[in-house]
Design a protein around this motif. Structure first.
Motif, PDB file in Angstrom:
ATOM      1  N   ALA A 119       0.829  -1.205   0.000  1.00 60.02           N
ATOM      2  CA  ALA A 119       0.000   0.000   0.000  1.00 60.02           C
ATOM      3  C   ALA A 119       0.864   1.256   0.000  1.00 60.02           C
ATOM      4  O   ALA A 119       0.564   2.236  -0.700  1.00 60.02           O
ATOM      5  CB  ALA A 119      -0.931  -0.019   1.206  1.00 60.02           C
ATOM      6  N   GLY A 156       2.234   1.695  -3.450  1.00 59.26           N
ATOM      7  CA  GLY A 156       1.254   2.141  -4.426  1.00 59.26           C
ATOM      8  C   GLY A 156       0.634   3.478  -4.141  1.00 59.26           C
ATOM      9  O   GLY A 156      -0.224   3.954  -4.903  1.00 59.26           O
ATOM     10  N   SER A 157       1.064   4.129  -3.071  1.00 61.38           N
ATOM     11  CA  SER A 157       0.473   5.418  -2.683  1.00 61.38           C
ATOM     12  C   SER A 157       0.973   6.576  -3.537  1.00 61.38           C
ATOM     13  O   SER A 157       0.393   7.657  -3.530  1.00 61.38           O
ATOM     14  CB  SER A 157       0.791   5.706  -1.212  1.00 61.38           C
ATOM     15  OG  SER A 157       2.188   5.967  -1.047  1.00 61.38           O
ATOM     16  N   SER A 192       0.438  -5.323  -9.508  1.00 63.62           N
ATOM     17  CA  SER A 192      -0.703  -5.591  -8.635  1.00 63.62           C
ATOM     18  C   SER A 192      -1.261  -6.995  -8.838  1.00 63.62           C
ATOM     19  O   SER A 192      -1.775  -7.609  -7.896  1.00 63.62           O
ATOM     20  CB  SER A 192      -1.802  -4.553  -8.876  1.00 63.62           C
ATOM     21  OG  SER A 192      -1.374  -3.262  -8.506  1.00 63.62           O
ATOM     22  N   HIS A 222      -8.412  -0.542   3.359  1.00 66.11           N
ATOM     23  CA  HIS A 222      -8.245  -0.650   1.901  1.00 66.11           C
ATOM     24  C   HIS A 222      -9.464  -1.243   1.207  1.00 66.11           C
ATOM     25  O   HIS A 222      -9.440  -1.452  -0.011  1.00 66.11           O
ATOM     26  CB  HIS A 222      -7.008  -1.485   1.585  1.00 66.11           C
ATOM     27  CG  HIS A 222      -5.745  -0.909   2.141  1.00 66.11           C
ATOM     28  ND1 HIS A 222      -5.280   0.320   1.776  1.00 66.11           N
ATOM     29  CD2 HIS A 222      -4.872  -1.393   3.065  1.00 66.11           C
ATOM     30  CE1 HIS A 222      -4.161   0.586   2.445  1.00 66.11           C
ATOM     31  NE2 HIS A 222      -3.900  -0.438   3.230  1.00 66.11           N
ATOM     32  N   SER A 224      -9.360   5.348  -1.685  1.00 64.55           N
ATOM     33  CA  SER A 224      -8.255   4.406  -1.508  1.00 64.55           C
ATOM     34  C   SER A 224      -6.901   5.101  -1.554  1.00 64.55           C
ATOM     35  O   SER A 224      -6.705   6.051  -2.318  1.00 64.55           O
ATOM     36  CB  SER A 224      -8.293   3.332  -2.606  1.00 64.55           C
ATOM     37  OG  SER A 224      -7.146   2.525  -2.569  1.00 64.55           O
ATOM     38  N   PHE A 279      -4.477   3.845  -2.866  1.00 69.24           N
ATOM     39  CA  PHE A 279      -3.956   3.518  -4.191  1.00 69.24           C
ATOM     40  C   PHE A 279      -4.407   4.526  -5.256  1.00 69.24           C
ATOM     41  O   PHE A 279      -3.933   4.472  -6.393  1.00 69.24           O
ATOM     42  CB  PHE A 279      -4.401   2.106  -4.601  1.00 69.24           C
ATOM     43  CG  PHE A 279      -3.780   1.012  -3.770  1.00 69.24           C
ATOM     44  CD1 PHE A 279      -2.466   0.627  -3.988  1.00 69.24           C
ATOM     45  CD2 PHE A 279      -4.504   0.385  -2.776  1.00 69.24           C
ATOM     46  CE1 PHE A 279      -1.886  -0.382  -3.228  1.00 69.24           C
ATOM     47  CE2 PHE A 279      -3.935  -0.623  -2.002  1.00 69.24           C
ATOM     48  CZ  PHE A 279      -2.617  -1.010  -2.224  1.00 69.24           C
ATOM     49  N   TYR A 323      -7.175   2.775 -13.257  1.00 67.56           N
ATOM     50  CA  TYR A 323      -6.887   2.716 -11.817  1.00 67.56           C
ATOM     51  C   TYR A 323      -8.153   2.575 -10.986  1.00 67.56           C
ATOM     52  O   TYR A 323      -8.150   1.940  -9.927  1.00 67.56           O
ATOM     53  CB  TYR A 323      -6.048   3.930 -11.391  1.00 67.56           C
ATOM     54  CG  TYR A 323      -4.569   3.597 -11.435  1.00 67.56           C
ATOM     55  CD1 TYR A 323      -3.815   3.445 -10.291  1.00 67.56           C
ATOM     56  CD2 TYR A 323      -3.954   3.363 -12.661  1.00 67.56           C
ATOM     57  CE1 TYR A 323      -2.476   3.094 -10.351  1.00 67.56           C
ATOM     58  CE2 TYR A 323      -2.623   3.011 -12.734  1.00 67.56           C
ATOM     59  CZ  TYR A 323      -1.880   2.868 -11.582  1.00 67.56           C
ATOM     60  OH  TYR A 323      -0.557   2.502 -11.641  1.00 67.56           O
ATOM     61  N   ILE A 347      -8.503  -0.565  -8.507  1.00 69.16           N
ATOM     62  CA  ILE A 347      -8.834  -0.430  -7.079  1.00 69.16           C
ATOM     63  C   ILE A 347     -10.107  -1.193  -6.739  1.00 69.16           C
ATOM     64  O   ILE A 347     -10.137  -1.991  -5.791  1.00 69.16           O
ATOM     65  CB  ILE A 347      -8.960   1.065  -6.706  1.00 69.16           C
ATOM     66  CG1 ILE A 347      -7.581   1.743  -6.778  1.00 69.16           C
ATOM     67  CG2 ILE A 347      -9.549   1.216  -5.304  1.00 69.16           C
ATOM     68  CD1 ILE A 347      -7.642   3.265  -6.767  1.00 69.16           C
ATOM     69  N   LEU A 376      -7.772  -4.682  -6.231  1.00 73.70           N
ATOM     70  CA  LEU A 376      -7.100  -4.489  -4.949  1.00 73.70           C
ATOM     71  C   LEU A 376      -8.064  -4.504  -3.766  1.00 73.70           C
ATOM     72  O   LEU A 376      -7.813  -5.182  -2.761  1.00 73.70           O
ATOM     73  CB  LEU A 376      -6.291  -3.188  -4.970  1.00 73.70           C
ATOM     74  CG  LEU A 376      -5.125  -3.183  -5.967  1.00 73.70           C
ATOM     75  CD1 LEU A 376      -4.436  -1.818  -5.981  1.00 73.70           C
ATOM     76  CD2 LEU A 376      -4.126  -4.280  -5.656  1.00 73.70           C
TER      77      LEU A 376
END
Length: 606
Positions: free
Chosen positions: A149, A152-153, A173, A212, A220, A222, A247, A251, A255
Motif C-alpha cells: 500500500a 502504491g500510494s 498488482s 483498503h 483508496s 492507491f 486505476y 482499485i 485491490l
C-alpha cells in the motif's frame, strides 16, 4: 693481470651479473604471478557478488525498485509455496558453495572484508530455513499488506511519472493478488502445524486491511498516483483519462477485493485460532528460533540471559540519571510523579501534526550546522520530514527512516508518527532527530549507498545491530555537538535510551522467560514516562519481531567500546572524526568484523 686471470675475472663478473639478473627476473615473475592470482580471485569475487545481487533481485523484485532498478517495477515475488521456498534455499546454498571455492589467502582489503561478510551471511541465511517463518509471513509491524500500500500510494519508491510507470504498477498488482492468496494458504498450514500469531497481534492487523476495502476508488490510498496526474505534463490528456479509468478498475475490481478476501480470512478463519501466549519459545523449535534471532540481530555471541541482565543494569542506571534531571528542574515529587507530570503537562506536547513536522524540519538545520565538529565525511543525499500515513499510523513505530533513491531522484524520509500526539513529546525532539536522521540513520545509510567501491550486496544490505547501534551511538554524541543544553531535552535523550534498555529486558522476557504481554507493558510503565499507547505498540512490536529490539543497545555498546579502546591505545593521536570515518566508510558490518577493522586501523597508527 695476465689474459687468463682477466678472462676468469670477466667471466666471474658476467656470471655474477647474469645471476643477479636471473634472480631479479625470477622475483619479478614471482611477484607478477602473485599479483595476477590476486587479480583473478578478486575478479571472480566481484562476478560472484554481482550474480548474487541480480539473482536476489529476481527473487524479490520490489527490492529492485527500492534500489532504483526500474526494469523490475512490474514484477512481484513468487507466491509462497514449497517450490519457492526450495528455490530460495538453493539460492543461498549455491552461493555458499561458490564463496567457499574462492581462495581467501589471495584476497586483501575490501575484497577480504566482503568475503568474510558474504560467507557469514550465507551460512546464517541457510540456518534460517530451519524455522518455519513462512507460516507467519506478516504481522502488524511488517507485511506485504502494508508495504504494498505504501508502494502504491505514489509517495514511495515506485515511480509514477510516465504511462509505462502506471502500467507497471497495474501489472505488479496482479502479482500482489496471487501472493496474498498464497499467504492465506500458508497461514492455514500454520494453524495445522501450531504456528499462529498471538490473538493481540491478529486484532491489530484487521484495521490495516479494512482501510483498503473501499466503495469509491477515490477513498483508496492507491488512488494517490491518479491525483498526481493533474500536475504531470509528461502524460497527455487522453492518456490521463485512460489511466484514471484503469486505476478505478484496479482499485475496485482487483485491490479492494483482494484486501476484503484477506480480511475475511483473518476475521473468520484465523482469529479464532490465535494463541494466548506471545513468546517465540512457545512455538515449535521456538527456543532455538529465538537464539537464532539473537544471533541474526546482534551478530554477537550473546545469550538471552546475559542480555536480560545487561538490560536490567542499564534500566537502573538511566533511572538514576532521570532522578538527577528531576532535581535539576526543581520538581519536588518522586520519580513516578515526575513521569506523570511529563505525561500530562500541556507544555510538553504539540497541538497538531503541522507543528510536529515543522519542529523536526527546523531542528534539522541546527543539527546539520554542528556536524563538522565530529565528522569529515558527509552524505550527498538530503532528507525530508513527513508524517506517517494515516492508514498505517495506529500500529506503526513512533518514528522511522526510509533511505533515499541511489540516483538522487528521491530524498531520504524521516517519518514521524503523529497518530497520537501524546506519544510525541517535545522533549524527544533533539534525540529523535539525531537518531532517525543525521548523524543517525540518514547519515549512515546514505553514506553507505554512496560509497562507490562497495559491491551491491553491501551497498544495499545491512545489519540491524550496525544501523541501530550507530543511531543510538549517534544520540550519545549530542552533548559533544552542543545539543541537550535544555534539561528537558537531556531527559528526552535519557528517555530514548531507557526505551532501548527496557527493550533488552522485555524482548528476552517475552521470548525466553515466559513473560506475558501485560507483564511487559507494566514493566515499561514502571520504568519510563512513555505514553501507555506508545508502550503497548512497542510491546506488540517486540512480540511480532523477536530479537530486533536487542540490536540497539548491544550495537551502541560495541561501538562505544571500540571508541574507548581506540582512545586508550592512541592517546593524543586519537581523532574522533577519523574514527567516525572508519566506522562509516565501509558500510554496515557485523560487529565482530567491525571490531577487527577498527583494531587494525589503531595498530597502523601505533
Amino acid at each position: 693481470m695476465n689474459s687468463m686471470k682477466k678472462s676468469l675475472l670477466v667471466f666471474a663478473l658476467m656470471t655474477a651479473i647474469t645471476g643477479c639478473t636471473s634472480a631479479t627476473d625470477e622475483t619479478s615473475n614471482s611477484k607478477a604471478e602473485v599479483v595476477t592470482a590476486v587479480q583473478q580471485e578478486s575478479e571472480k569475487l566481484a562476478t560472484l557478488f554481482d550474480n548474487y545481487f541480480t539473482d536476489s533481485i529476481e527473487l524479490s523484485p520490489i527490492s529492485g525498485t527500492y534500489v532504483g532498478l526500474n526494469e523490475y517495477n512490474n514484477k512481484f515475488s513468487a507466491p509462497i509455496s514449497a517450490e519457492s521456498i526450495k528455490n530460495e534455499l538453493e539460492h543461498e546454498q549455491a552461493y555458499l558453495s561458490q564463496i567457499e571455492a574462492i581462495d581467501k589467502s589471495k584476497l586483501e582489503g575490501q575484497d577480504l572484508l566482503s568475503y568474510e561478510i558474504f560467507l557469514r551471511d550465507r551460512k546464517l541465511g541457510i540456518k534460517s530455513y530451519e524455522f518455519n517463518s513462512h507460516f507467519m509471513p506478516l504481522n502488524q509491524m511488517y507485511g506485504i499488506h502494508n508495504s504494498f500500500a505504501t508502494l502504491g500510494s505514489g509517495k514511495s519508491a515506485q515511480p509514477f511519472n510516465t504511462v509505462l510507470d502506471y502500467q507497471n504498477f497495474i501489472e505488479r498488482s496482479q502479482g500482489f493478488v496471487l501472493y496474498m492468496d498464497s499467504v492465506i494458504v500458508s497461514m492455514r498450514e500454520g494453524i495445522k502445524n501450531g504456528y499462529v500469531l498471538p490473538t493481540a497481534i491478529i486484532e491489530k492487523i484487521l484495521p490495516q486491511l479494512s482501510v483498503h476495502i473501499v466503495k469509491e476508488a477515490k477513498d483508496s490510498v492507491f488512488y494517490g498516483p491518479v491525483t498526481m496526474l493533474a500536475d504531470n505534463d509528461k502524460i497527455s490528456a487522453d492518456d490521463k483519462v485512460t489511466i484514471t479509468a484503469q486505476y478505478e478498475e484496479l482499485i475496485l475490481g482487483t485491490l479492494s477485493p483482494a484486501y476484503a478476501k484477506f480480511h475475511d480470512f483473518i476475521l473468520n478463519g484465523y482469529l479464532a485460532n490465535g494463541r494466548a501466549t506471545v513468546g517465540l519459545s512457545e512455538l515449535p523449535n521456538g527456543k532455538a528460533w529465538y537464539e537464532y534471532q539473537i544471533e541474526k540481530n546482534t551478530t554477537l555471541p550473546l545469550s538471552a540471559d546475559e542480555i536480560h541482565k545487561f538490560g536490567q543494569q542499564e534500566v537502573a542506571r538511566i533511572l538514576a540519571e532521570m532522578k538527577q534531571v528531576k532535581q535539576q528542574v526543581g520538581f519536588s515529587g518522586d520519580l513516578k510523579a515526575f513521569f506523570q507530570f511529563l505525561q500530562e503537562d500541556p507544555q510538553f506536547y504539540w497541538k497538531n501534526e503541522a507543528e510536529v513536522v515543522k519542529a523536526y524540519t527546523d531542528v534539522k538545520n541546527d543539527i546539520n550546522s554542528r556536524l563538522p565538529a565530529l565528522f569529515e565525511v558527509f552524505p550527498r543525499a538530503d532528507y525530508e520530514v513527513r508524517a506517517v500515513e494515516a492508514f498505517r499510523a495506529a500500529s506503526s513505530a513512533g518514528a522511522s527512516y526510509q533511505s533515499p533513491a541511489p540516483d538522487g531522484s528521491r530524498p531520504g524520509v524521516f517519518y514521524i508518527n503523529t497518530h497520537n500526539l501524546k506519544a510525541q513529546p517535545k522533549f524527544i525532539l533533539e534525540t529523535l532527530s539525531i537518531h532517525e536522521a543525521s548523524p543517525g540513520h540518514h547519515f549512515q545509510i546514505s553514506i553507505q549507498q554512496e560509497v562507490q567501491s562497495l559491491p551491491m550486496f553491501r551497498k544495499f544490505g545491512g545489519y540491524t545491530v550496525f544501523a541501530e547501534g550507530w543511531a543510538l551511538y549517534a544520540e550519545s554524541l549530542g552533548k559533544e555537538m552542543g545539543m541537550f543544553t535544555d534539561p528537558y531535552q537531556w531527559y528526552g535523550r535519557l528517555s530514548d535510551e531507557q526505551l532501548r534498555a527496557m527493550r533488552l529486558v522485555v524482548d528476552t522476557g517475552l521470548h525466553a522467560f515466559g513473560w506475558t504481554r501485560e507483564q511487559a507493558i507494566q514493566f515499561m510503565v514502571d520504568n519510563s514516562s512513555l505514553a501507555l499507547s506508545d508502550i503497548t505498540a512497542e510491546v506488540e512490536r517486540y512480540i511480532s519481531i523477536p530479537g530486533q529490539a536487542l540490536a540497539y543497545k548491544t550495537g551502541q555498546r560495541a561501538i562505544r567500546e571500540m571508541r574507548n579502546n581506540a582512545e586508550t591505545q592512541l592517546g593524543d593521536k586519537f581523532d574522533v572524526k577519523k574514527f567516525h570515518t572508519q566506522v562509516l566508510i565501509d558500510g554496515a558490518l557485523p560487529m565482530p568484523i567491525l571490531e577487527r577493522k577498527i583494531q587494525s586501523w589503531v595498530d597502523e597508527q601505533l
